[in-house]
Design an enzyme around this catalytic site. Structure first.
Site, mmCIF file in Angstrom:
data_model
loop_
_atom_site.group_PDB
_atom_site.id
_atom_site.type_symbol
_atom_site.label_atom_id
_atom_site.label_comp_id
_atom_site.label_asym_id
_atom_site.label_seq_id
_atom_site.Cartn_x
_atom_site.Cartn_y
_atom_site.Cartn_z
ATOM 1 N N TYR A 47 -9.267 -10.667 -40.667
ATOM 2 C CA TYR A 47 -9.025 -9.386 -39.972
ATOM 3 C C TYR A 47 -10.356 -8.775 -39.540
ATOM 4 O O TYR A 47 -10.504 -8.303 -38.419
ATOM 5 C CB TYR A 47 -8.273 -8.429 -40.904
ATOM 6 C CG TYR A 47 -7.801 -7.166 -40.225
ATOM 7 C CD1 TYR A 47 -6.497 -7.067 -39.744
ATOM 8 C CD2 TYR A 47 -8.646 -6.072 -40.054
ATOM 9 C CE1 TYR A 47 -6.053 -5.906 -39.103
ATOM 10 C CE2 TYR A 47 -8.218 -4.916 -39.416
ATOM 11 C CZ TYR A 47 -6.920 -4.837 -38.942
ATOM 12 O OH TYR A 47 -6.491 -3.692 -38.313
ATOM 13 N N PHE A 103 -9.978 -3.017 -8.099
ATOM 14 C CA PHE A 103 -8.708 -3.719 -8.338
ATOM 15 C C PHE A 103 -7.634 -2.689 -8.723
ATOM 16 O O PHE A 103 -7.950 -1.632 -9.254
ATOM 17 C CB PHE A 103 -8.894 -4.775 -9.448
ATOM 18 C CG PHE A 103 -7.632 -5.546 -9.705
ATOM 19 C CD1 PHE A 103 -7.119 -6.384 -8.731
ATOM 20 C CD2 PHE A 103 -6.940 -5.415 -10.901
ATOM 21 C CE1 PHE A 103 -5.934 -7.075 -8.945
ATOM 22 C CE2 PHE A 103 -5.758 -6.107 -11.126
ATOM 23 C CZ PHE A 103 -5.254 -6.932 -10.145
ATOM 24 N N ASP A 104 -6.347 -3.017 -8.464
ATOM 25 C CA ASP A 104 -5.290 -1.993 -8.682
ATOM 26 C C ASP A 104 -5.227 -1.420 -10.093
ATOM 27 O O ASP A 104 -5.009 -0.221 -10.244
ATOM 28 C CB ASP A 104 -3.847 -2.406 -8.349
ATOM 29 C CG ASP A 104 -3.605 -3.795 -7.923
ATOM 30 O OD1 ASP A 104 -4.508 -4.391 -7.336
ATOM 31 O OD2 ASP A 104 -2.476 -4.260 -8.158
ATOM 32 N N ASP A 118 -16.965 -5.013 -13.156
ATOM 33 C CA ASP A 118 -15.635 -5.558 -13.431
ATOM 34 C C ASP A 118 -15.813 -7.060 -13.189
ATOM 35 O O ASP A 118 -15.899 -7.522 -12.055
ATOM 36 C CB ASP A 118 -14.609 -4.930 -12.476
ATOM 37 C CG ASP A 118 -13.233 -5.555 -12.614
ATOM 38 O OD1 ASP A 118 -13.105 -6.593 -13.293
ATOM 39 O OD2 ASP A 118 -12.279 -5.030 -12.022
ATOM 40 N N ALA A 154 -14.242 -10.064 -13.913
ATOM 41 C CA ALA A 154 -13.208 -11.104 -14.054
ATOM 42 C C ALA A 154 -13.633 -12.466 -13.479
ATOM 43 O O ALA A 154 -13.387 -13.502 -14.080
ATOM 44 C CB ALA A 154 -11.911 -10.634 -13.404
ATOM 45 N N LYS A 169 -9.390 -15.074 -16.221
ATOM 46 C CA LYS A 169 -9.906 -15.713 -15.011
ATOM 47 C C LYS A 169 -11.067 -16.622 -15.417
ATOM 48 O O LYS A 169 -10.858 -17.748 -15.853
ATOM 49 C CB LYS A 169 -10.333 -14.660 -13.987
ATOM 50 C CG LYS A 169 -9.179 -13.973 -13.283
ATOM 51 C CD LYS A 169 -8.619 -12.836 -14.075
ATOM 52 C CE LYS A 169 -7.706 -11.942 -13.271
ATOM 53 N NZ LYS A 169 -7.054 -10.932 -14.096
ATOM 54 N N HIS A 195 5.974 -3.225 -6.222
ATOM 55 C CA HIS A 195 6.114 -4.631 -5.824
ATOM 56 C C HIS A 195 6.593 -5.554 -6.949
ATOM 57 O O HIS A 195 7.204 -6.566 -6.705
ATOM 58 C CB HIS A 195 4.823 -5.158 -5.175
ATOM 59 C CG HIS A 195 3.694 -5.407 -6.114
ATOM 60 N ND1 HIS A 195 3.000 -6.586 -6.154
ATOM 61 C CD2 HIS A 195 3.136 -4.620 -7.058
ATOM 62 C CE1 HIS A 195 2.070 -6.501 -7.074
ATOM 63 N NE2 HIS A 195 2.113 -5.339 -7.623
HETATM 64 N N1 F0G Z 1 -10.104 -6.728 -12.537
HETATM 65 C C1 F0G Z 1 -9.862 -7.642 -11.578
HETATM 66 C C2 F0G Z 1 -10.867 -7.873 -10.508
HETATM 67 C C3 F0G Z 1 -8.653 -8.379 -11.592
HETATM 68 O O1 F0G Z 1 -8.427 -9.281 -10.636
HETATM 69 C C4 F0G Z 1 -7.729 -8.154 -12.646
HETATM 70 C C5 F0G Z 1 -6.474 -8.892 -12.713
HETATM 71 C C6 F0G Z 1 -8.040 -7.204 -13.628
HETATM 72 C C7 F0G Z 1 -9.246 -6.499 -13.539
HETATM 73 C C8 F0G Z 1 -7.105 -6.886 -14.770
HETATM 74 O O2 F0G Z 1 -7.146 -7.892 -15.684
HETATM 75 O O3 F0G Z 1 -4.840 -8.880 -15.700
HETATM 76 O O4 F0G Z 1 -6.433 -9.258 -17.595
HETATM 77 O O5 F0G Z 1 -5.395 -7.047 -17.264
HETATM 78 N N2 F0G Z 1 -6.019 -9.583 -11.758
HETATM 79 C C9 F0G Z 1 -4.825 -10.436 -11.747
HETATM 80 C C10 F0G Z 1 -4.612 -10.995 -10.370
HETATM 81 C C11 F0G Z 1 -3.629 -9.851 -12.361
HETATM 82 O O6 F0G Z 1 -3.559 -11.639 -10.157
HETATM 83 O O7 F0G Z 1 -5.484 -10.862 -9.508
HETATM 84 P P1 F0G Z 1 -5.871 -8.301 -16.614
#
Ligand code: F0G
Length: 458
Positions: free
Chosen positions: A72, A124-125, A215, A217, A258, A450
């Site tokens: 843990y 990113f969204d 960010d 990823a 990613k 969506h």
């Molecule tokens: N930042 C970027 C640039 C991303 O593309 C994503 C996720 C996230 C943050 C959030 O990360 O999914 O681990 O919570 N992108 C996916 C996509 C979902 O399909 O582009 P997460």
């Protein structure tokens, strides 16, 4: 004769995927209310919905799972991952989370205040969602060139330094806790940010007394593009380039799904103790204790190995060449795709592809449905459905670009699969003038519609 290019791995385990008939797909997509998120995995032949958590782990990663330490507190796997992050980024302070948006949730809970401005390159969204949820504002400072889908420019993920300085100059620094730089920039087509741009953004952050968060990823794919496209980096290793990139940041959020090549996971890391201390409290509340934060020990172990593999040149060359191969096949058939080809996906310009279909009938969703019907290939709409309605007027928003994203999972599909996708698109392109009507919305929720929207054919 030139020796042809081949992947730097061979296949040890296979997973069956299901072919289906046109009639079956016609029924399945109707039952799914024409929303590709409602299809089951088994109803899809080639799944290009996302490159997130869909990659294939290596034998060394599977071996690492077996030796994970599930303590843990203070597990070996945590320390192995922390060391790998430090080796790659130079960041001393590290907090694991269960995925990328969880890292955003924790960090923004600790730092953001109502009314803050967060400049960045096409956030990113989920990042934007977490900023807006705290009544702060995401300010887009992406270079204009990013919005011309066919313009060839090597670093369409760059921030426009004038736009950025303008925001920094006009607002007190306590209102802008940090700038977010997304590497590569997913929203503008998986486009990279140059080292020069990262350096300049940090220069502005210092001048105006704020911080820089990456960010991250797809940071390794970004480093590959720097090596290939930016003067002065060709002879450096990817790991050396990554280390330099992170010199221009104070911290990072990461979706490990990613460029960590794992199926779940995320983290934050920082150069200084301050953000770590502030975020730690929220990490314990939302994710878990500091040394696991929502991840199993075995998953942290596999991630440490995945990060090492993802920052090797041979792997990245094979990955990005495969994406470009799909782009080239599409271009050869005259299909309008965004250029240069992105690091993780090919983006089809649907409003150009299905120019008969009005924006009100959602050409990108229509094309994504056609692609599924044609060959069982699942992509994702990045257009007016994803853009949601304007929160005030409740009218549909029509973003500049209406795209279908074909995201390629890492190490999962072959070049022949890419041929299937390109051939399916070509068949649709050949009969595009016969596709005269799109889809309309039957049921939707107010935000992120969506994922659950229900549609019917017009
Ligand atoms: N930042 C970027 C640039 C991303 O593309 C994503 C996720 C996230 C943050 C959030 O990360 O999914 O681990 O919570 N992108 C996916 C996509 C979902 O399909 O582009 P997460």
């Amino acid at each position: 004769m030139k020796i042809p290019y081949a992947e730097p791995y061979k296949i040890k385990m296979v997973e069956q995927i299901q072919k289906s008939s046109f009639e079956e797909r016609k029924k399945w997509i109707k039952d799914a209310k024409y929303n590709l998120f409602n299809l089951t995995g088994k109803q899809v032949f080639i799944d290009l919905l996302t490159d997130s958590g869909t990659g294939a782990m290596s034998d060394k990663q599977w071996a690492a799972l077996m030796t994970g330490d599930e303590s843990y507190a203070g597990s070996d796997s945590y320390y192995r991952l922390k060391e790998m992050v430090k080796k790659l980024t130079g960041f001393e302070y590290f907090l694991p989370t269960h995925q990328g948006r969880a890292a955003e949730n924790v960090l923004f809970s600790a730092i953001l205040k109502e009314g803050n401005l967060i400049p960045g390159n096409a956030h990113f969204d989920t990042t934007k969602g977490h900023i807006e949820f705290r009544k702060a504002v995401a300010v887009d400072c992406t270079v204009e060139k990013a919005f011309d889908p066919e313009l060839i420019y090597p670093f369409k993920g760059n921030l426009d330094l004038e736009k950025l300085e303008d925001i920094l100059k006009k607002n007190p620094s306590e209102n802008i806790p940090f700038i977010i730089v997304t590497l590569t920039c997913n929203t503008t087509g998986g486009q990279p940010v140059s080292m020069q741009n990262l350096k300049s953004v940090q220069g502005l952050a210092h001048k105006y007394n704020t911080k820089v968060i990456f960010d991250s990823a797809r940071f390794a794919e970004n480093a590959y593009f720097i090596k290939i496209r930016e003067k002065g980096y060709r002879n450096l290793t990817i790991k050396e380039i990554v280390k330099e990139m992170f010199r221009y940041a104070d911290g990072m959020t990461m979706s490990s799904k990613k460029d960590g090549i794992v199926n779940i996971g995320g983290f934050m890391a920082f150069r200084d103790r301050d953000y770590y201390d502030r975020a730690s409290v929220y990490n314990i509340m939302f994710e878990g204790y500091l040394t696991y934060g929502g991840m199993a020990g075995r998953d942290m172990n596999a991630l440490a190995q995945g990060l090492d593999e993802a920052t090797e040149f041979n792997y990245l060359e094979s990955r990005i060449n495969q994406v470009a191969y799909l782009g080239e096949q599409c271009s050869k058939y005259g299909i309008p795709v965004m250029k240069p080809y992105g690091g993780h996906a090919i983006f089809v310009n649907a409003s150009k592809f299905l120019s008969n279909i009005p924006r009100e009938e959602f050409p990108a969703q229509t094309l994504a449905i056609e692609l599924y019907l044609e060959a069982g290939v699942r992509g994702v709409e990045l257009g007016a459905i994803m853009a949601d309605r304007d929160p005030v007027t409740r009218k549909n928003r029509f973003p500049e670009l209406e795209l279908v994203r074909l995201a390629i999972p890492r190490r999962a599909y072959s070049y022949t699969h890419m041929d299937v996708v390109a051939a399916a698109l070509k068949n649709i392109y050949d009969r595009r003038n016969k596709i005269k009507r799109g889809v309309k919305i039957v049921k939707e929720v107010p935000i992120l519609r969506h994922f659950t929207v229900e549609l019917k054919k017009c």
